[in-house]
Design a protein around this motif. Structure first.
Motif, mmCIF file in Angstrom:
data_model
loop_
_atom_site.group_PDB
_atom_site.id
_atom_site.type_symbol
_atom_site.label_atom_id
_atom_site.label_comp_id
_atom_site.label_asym_id
_atom_site.label_seq_id
_atom_site.Cartn_x
_atom_site.Cartn_y
_atom_site.Cartn_z
ATOM 1 N N UNK A 137 10.819 6.880 -4.837
ATOM 2 C CA UNK A 137 11.129 7.368 -3.509
ATOM 3 C C UNK A 137 9.909 7.364 -2.620
ATOM 4 N N UNK A 138 10.145 7.344 -1.303
ATOM 5 C CA UNK A 138 9.089 7.386 -0.290
ATOM 6 C C UNK A 138 9.308 8.617 0.568
ATOM 7 N N UNK A 143 0.780 -1.228 0.000
ATOM 8 C CA UNK A 143 0.000 0.000 0.000
ATOM 9 C C UNK A 143 0.812 1.279 0.000
ATOM 10 N N UNK A 144 2.162 1.155 0.191
ATOM 11 C CA UNK A 144 3.022 2.332 0.115
ATOM 12 C C UNK A 144 4.341 2.009 -0.585
ATOM 13 N N UNK A 145 5.071 1.025 -0.083
ATOM 14 C CA UNK A 145 6.429 0.797 -0.546
ATOM 15 C C UNK A 145 6.548 0.168 -1.927
ATOM 16 N N UNK A 146 5.705 -0.849 -2.199
ATOM 17 C CA UNK A 146 5.974 -1.731 -3.320
ATOM 18 C C UNK A 146 7.220 -2.555 -3.034
ATOM 19 N N UNK A 177 13.994 6.353 0.929
ATOM 20 C CA UNK A 177 13.026 6.922 1.864
ATOM 21 C C UNK A 177 13.666 8.058 2.637
ATOM 22 N N UNK A 178 12.941 9.166 2.748
ATOM 23 C CA UNK A 178 13.451 10.328 3.468
ATOM 24 C C UNK A 178 12.312 11.278 3.764
ATOM 25 N N UNK A 179 12.561 12.211 4.680
ATOM 26 C CA UNK A 179 11.621 13.308 4.917
ATOM 27 C C UNK A 179 11.734 14.301 3.758
ATOM 28 N N UNK A 180 10.684 15.083 3.492
ATOM 29 C CA UNK A 180 10.731 16.035 2.380
ATOM 30 C C UNK A 180 11.942 16.958 2.394
ATOM 31 N N UNK A 182 15.313 13.333 -12.457
ATOM 32 C CA UNK A 182 15.611 11.948 -12.794
ATOM 33 C C UNK A 182 15.455 10.975 -11.652
ATOM 34 N N UNK A 183 14.838 11.423 -10.542
ATOM 35 C CA UNK A 183 14.681 10.544 -9.388
ATOM 36 C C UNK A 183 13.444 9.673 -9.413
#
Length: 508
Positions: A279-280, A194-197, A255-258, A298-299
């Motif tokens: 990205x998450x 539901x989020x990561x894949x 994965x990171x904070x904005x 390109x991310x």
């Protein structure tokens, strides 16, 4: 049609159950596979699944031999190193209750936690703030030695029993100790699709520190739960170096904070990340500016998640179900989520409070020592998040605003009341109000506003704040005012402080 998302419950958590046993369930099958790589600029420290499981279970043995018993609370005051997740899982493995805390907390803040929790012991890293206590304190040297002890048996039991406690800023200004059950890790399975894949072949890199709960869950526990590899930058690695490490170590998910995405983009117009799928992001709302810039560089796509310490993340966009433009995404399949008003779920499209069902397996057990506050957040069968939103006919939820004055400091939720209470007795301050203000596009900092006979020395004020508050809670500027903005009832209007800040910046 009412604003309720319900596609059926998730599979029930098995019983007996242990959170750590679930996280390391693949350790025997994938004994030689790399479970964790700690990435430096000149090399990496690698931990196989076999080595990780042995260290965790050996630590469990050592903690029992130190005299702790199942159910005991252990306050974790450890630094940004691999000892943190090993001690965390080692404690849970044998039925102890770890309380992970930020190493940035001051001695004063930690003393309040000790008084409130009454822990049986403290796991203390070198140079980490901690008050003098008359309970056992286990240092990093002793913890490291425990890794080589014989493996402890997993303490199996009711999945609803207490597993760990995390702190969150309470709206009252007092940080609340959130109690989570062993089943919380089972509930996180809903995030995998539901989020990561997320799958076993992934190499998930998290930009956060080991001792941040976002890293513990998304960066470590979840990858290990599926047999994937976790990649964590070594302490001291700057944001601008992360794309190089992602490319060099073939990260497939980041994965990171904005704020981390923003820092990376400030140093890189273009990104070469041939293995990265997406990205998450979580912790605070990501702006369309950052999302679009990351894609253009390109991310790839960014998938956002919404949650809270009381239930982790439960609404998200994902590769299989992307969020619609402007929306957070939809509740993960297996969740029962609603947007509610005073009389219950509101019609589709109408604003209300985002709420999650009380039977959600990821929902907390309650607040330690504050049971009434937990009950006050329930409305019939719904736990109220305090955040407003709307739901469309597909279950996609658009975030509107918080119902209170909670601030967001780099992904940490911080109560203004907590900060104000810590600084209100400074000589020369008559009244103080704190809020988060925009200092540049997509960047907010905590700013303090105060009244008093005269303007005070800002360096002095910042010095006192550094002694009393963790770095992420400290105001980055102090503004002297003649009077505080108030509503007709005389209550401080913190949102008006933001307008004062913006006006002063325009004039300067």
């Amino acid at each position: 049609m009412l604003s309720i998302f319900d596609k059926g419950p998730a599979a029930p958590c098995p019983s007996p159950f242990n959170l750590a046993a679930h996280v390391l369930a693949h350790a025997d099958r994938l004994a030689d596979k790399v479970a964790l790589s700690i990435l430096g600029l000149s090399g990496a420290e690698r931990w196989s699944y076999a080595k990780l499981a042995a260290a965790v279970r050996g630590t469990g043995t050592g903690l029992l031999e130190a005299g702790f018993k199942p159910g005991d609370i252990l306050l974790m005051r450890l630094g940004n190193n691999v000892e943190f997740p090993i001690a965390y899982l080692g404690a849970i493995a044998v039925g102890l209750v770890p309380v992970p805390t930020s190493s940035q907390l001051t001695e004063r803040e930690v003393a309040k936690m000790v008084d409130g929790l009454g822990p049986a012991g403290i796991l203390l890293g070198d140079g980490i703030a901690c008050p003098q206590v008359d309970i056992p304190v286990i240092g990093t040297e002793a913890l490291t030695a425990m890794r080589d002890l014989p493996p402890a048996d997993y303490h199996m039991g009711d999945p609803n029993r207490l597993a760990y406690i995390v702190y969150t800023s309470g709206t009252s200004g007092n940080p609340r100790a959130v109690m989570h059950a062993h089943r919380a890790i089972w509930a996180r399975k809903m995030m995998h699709d539901g989020w990561y894949g997320l799958g076993e072949s992934d190499r998930l890199m998290h930009a956060g520190a080991f001792n941040w709960t976002y890293t513990l869950g998304t960066g470590l526990m979840d990858p290990w739960s599926v047999g994937a590899t976790a990649l964590i930058p070594a302490e001291g690695v700057e944001a601008q170096a992360l794309p190089l490490l992602m490319k060099r170590h073939e990260a497939t998910i980041f994965a990171a904070a904005p704020g981390v995405y923003r820092k990376i983009l400030s140093h890189h117009e273009k990104l070469s990340l041939p293995h990265l799928r997406h990205g998450l992001t979580a912790g605070e709302k990501v702006s369309d500016t950052i999302r679009d810039a990351w894609r253009d560089a390109g991310g790839g796509e960014l998938y956002e998640a919404f949650g809270m310490s009381e239930c982790s993340t439960f609404i998200s966009g994902s590769p299989s179900t992307p969020a619609k433009s402007g929306a957070l995404g939809q509740p993960q399949v297996g969740r029962r989520v609603a947007v509610v008003g005073p009389d219950g779920p509101v019609p589709i499209g109408e604003e209300g409070v985002i709420a999650i069902h009380r039977e959600d397996p990821g929902l907390m057990l309650g607040y330690f020592g504050a049971e009434d506050e937990a009950r006050a957040r329930m409305q019939d069968e719904w736990f109220l998040t305090g955040d407003h939103g709307t739901m469309d006919e597909d279950g996609q939820i658009t975030y509107m605003a918080r119902a209170d004055d909670m601030m967001n400091a780099g992904g940490y939720r911080v109560s203004p009341i907590e900060v104000e209470s810590a600084l209100a007795d400074i000589p020369g301050i008559r009244e103080i109000g704190v809020t988060d203000c925009e200092v540049k596009a997509d960047a907010r900092l905590i700013i303090a506003f105060y009244t008093g006979p005269e303007k005070l020395d800002e360096a002095m004020l910042k010095g006192i704040a550094s002694e009393r508050l963790a770095r992420y809670k400290q105001p980055r500027a102090f503004v002297h005012l003649d009077d505080m903005p108030r509503n007709p009832n005389g209550k401080l209007v913190r949102k008006s402080l933001r307008a004062i800040w913006a006006e002063q910046r325009e004039m300067s």
